[in-house]
Design a protein around this motif. Sequence first.
Motif, PDB file in Angstrom:
ATOM      1  N   LYS A  11      17.071   1.487  17.290  1.00 24.75           N
ATOM      2  CA  LYS A  11      18.260   0.631  17.204  1.00 24.75           C
ATOM      3  C   LYS A  11      18.510   0.293  15.747  1.00 24.75           C
ATOM      4  O   LYS A  11      17.632  -0.218  15.040  1.00 24.75           O
ATOM      5  CB  LYS A  11      18.077  -0.658  18.011  1.00 24.75           C
ATOM      6  CG  LYS A  11      19.295  -1.582  17.973  1.00 24.75           C
ATOM      7  CD  LYS A  11      20.519  -0.941  18.593  1.00 24.75           C
ATOM      8  CE  LYS A  11      21.721  -1.859  18.580  1.00 24.75           C
ATOM      9  NZ  LYS A  11      22.933  -1.195  19.124  1.00 24.75           N
ATOM     10  N   CYS A  12      19.755   0.555  15.312  1.00 24.26           N
ATOM     11  CA  CYS A  12      20.164   0.273  13.947  1.00 24.26           C
ATOM     12  C   CYS A  12      21.393  -0.624  13.971  1.00 24.26           C
ATOM     13  O   CYS A  12      22.359  -0.347  14.687  1.00 24.26           O
ATOM     14  CB  CYS A  12      20.484   1.574  13.213  1.00 24.26           C
ATOM     15  SG  CYS A  12      21.002   1.332  11.499  1.00 24.26           S
ATOM     16  N   PHE A  13      21.333  -1.709  13.214  1.00 19.49           N
ATOM     17  CA  PHE A  13      22.488  -2.581  13.072  1.00 19.49           C
ATOM     18  C   PHE A  13      23.161  -2.241  11.743  1.00 19.49           C
ATOM     19  O   PHE A  13      22.524  -2.277  10.692  1.00 19.49           O
ATOM     20  CB  PHE A  13      22.079  -4.048  13.111  1.00 19.49           C
ATOM     21  CG  PHE A  13      21.601  -4.480  14.466  1.00 19.49           C
ATOM     22  CD1 PHE A  13      22.505  -4.736  15.488  1.00 19.49           C
ATOM     23  CD2 PHE A  13      20.247  -4.621  14.730  1.00 19.49           C
ATOM     24  CE1 PHE A  13      22.066  -5.121  16.746  1.00 19.49           C
ATOM     25  CE2 PHE A  13      19.799  -5.010  15.979  1.00 19.49           C
ATOM     26  CZ  PHE A  13      20.716  -5.261  17.000  1.00 19.49           C
ATOM     27  N   ARG A  14      24.450  -1.895  11.817  1.00 23.56           N
ATOM     28  CA  ARG A  14      25.177  -1.423  10.644  1.00 23.56           C
ATOM     29  C   ARG A  14      26.289  -2.393  10.262  1.00 23.56           C
ATOM     30  O   ARG A  14      26.915  -3.004  11.138  1.00 23.56           O
ATOM     31  CB  ARG A  14      25.771  -0.045  10.908  1.00 23.56           C
ATOM     32  CG  ARG A  14      24.732   1.033  11.191  1.00 23.56           C
ATOM     33  CD  ARG A  14      25.384   2.384  11.421  1.00 23.56           C
ATOM     34  NE  ARG A  14      24.386   3.454  11.536  1.00 23.56           N
ATOM     35  CZ  ARG A  14      23.898   3.881  12.694  1.00 23.56           C
ATOM     36  NH1 ARG A  14      24.309   3.330  13.828  1.00 23.56           N
ATOM     37  NH2 ARG A  14      22.992   4.845  12.720  1.00 23.56           N
ATOM     38  N   GLU A  15      26.507  -2.531   8.975  1.00 23.43           N
ATOM     39  CA  GLU A  15      27.623  -3.311   8.454  1.00 23.43           C
ATOM     40  C   GLU A  15      28.571  -2.390   7.704  1.00 23.43           C
ATOM     41  O   GLU A  15      28.137  -1.430   7.065  1.00 23.43           O
ATOM     42  CB  GLU A  15      27.123  -4.422   7.520  1.00 23.43           C
ATOM     43  CG  GLU A  15      26.321  -5.506   8.226  1.00 23.43           C
ATOM     44  CD  GLU A  15      25.960  -6.654   7.311  1.00 23.43           C
ATOM     45  OE1 GLU A  15      26.322  -6.584   6.116  1.00 23.43           O
ATOM     46  OE2 GLU A  15      25.321  -7.602   7.787  1.00 23.43           O
TER      47      GLU A  15
END
Length: 256
Positions: A11-15
């Motif tokens: 899981k990767c949280f991207r901005e």
Amino acid sequence: MTVLRVKNVGKCFREYGSEWHRFARWFGFSIRPSSEAWVLRGVDFTLQPGESLGVVGINGAGKSTLLKIIAGTLQPSEGQVEINGVVAAILELAMGFNPELSGRQNAYYGLGLMGLLHAEIEQLMSCLEEFAEIGDYFDEPVRIYSTGMQMRVAFAVVTARRPDLLIVDEALSVGDMYFQQKCMAKIREFQRQGTSLLLVTHDPGSVRALCDRAVLLDSGSVIKIGDASETMDYYQSFRVCLLYTSDAADERSSVD
């Protein structure tokens, strides 16, 4: 048949520089994010019917994110989750409860979301109320409940019927010892009937008492998986090492 299979889950949280960039990604445009934060990477394990797995690690290790992906409230950035059977989950205390509704009304709503018909809910309601043991408060708004009372109703709703996979995230740490033991007895009863358990907790006693195996996460990666007691011993040593390293770093910083 395997109840749960977690295959190389990450899981990767991207901005992004703007919301327009995020929207453009949904339509297939290749736009690089301004930053990425991987909170899980390469997580693999399976769970058989009646088997129980404890998920442990320090705060921020990725435990709750993993459970949310398995429960379907988050989508993985990579990998797959395969589930065979009915899943029941307590991920956050009273998650989904309307604070203005009573415990009974929230129970009706929650059981309805679990796919039960009105007649089935009516049959279960008296047992659910008896299990929660909060008396007249069952018909009072949830907003006046203590955290222990919320846990009682939440656990009673989730376990009103036996699931194939029960997911519990720290809920057993809330409330009085009597009800914790009551919940553990209910879980053991389900396990004897073939329910698999996925348990996140900081309590080594609960892992040793309820789990066959345990998986230790650190910084989103699996660093050990195996027998529950052996993994918990390793985890205890791991925490001591982290504490020693942190204290040593603080001491060097103060000297500098």
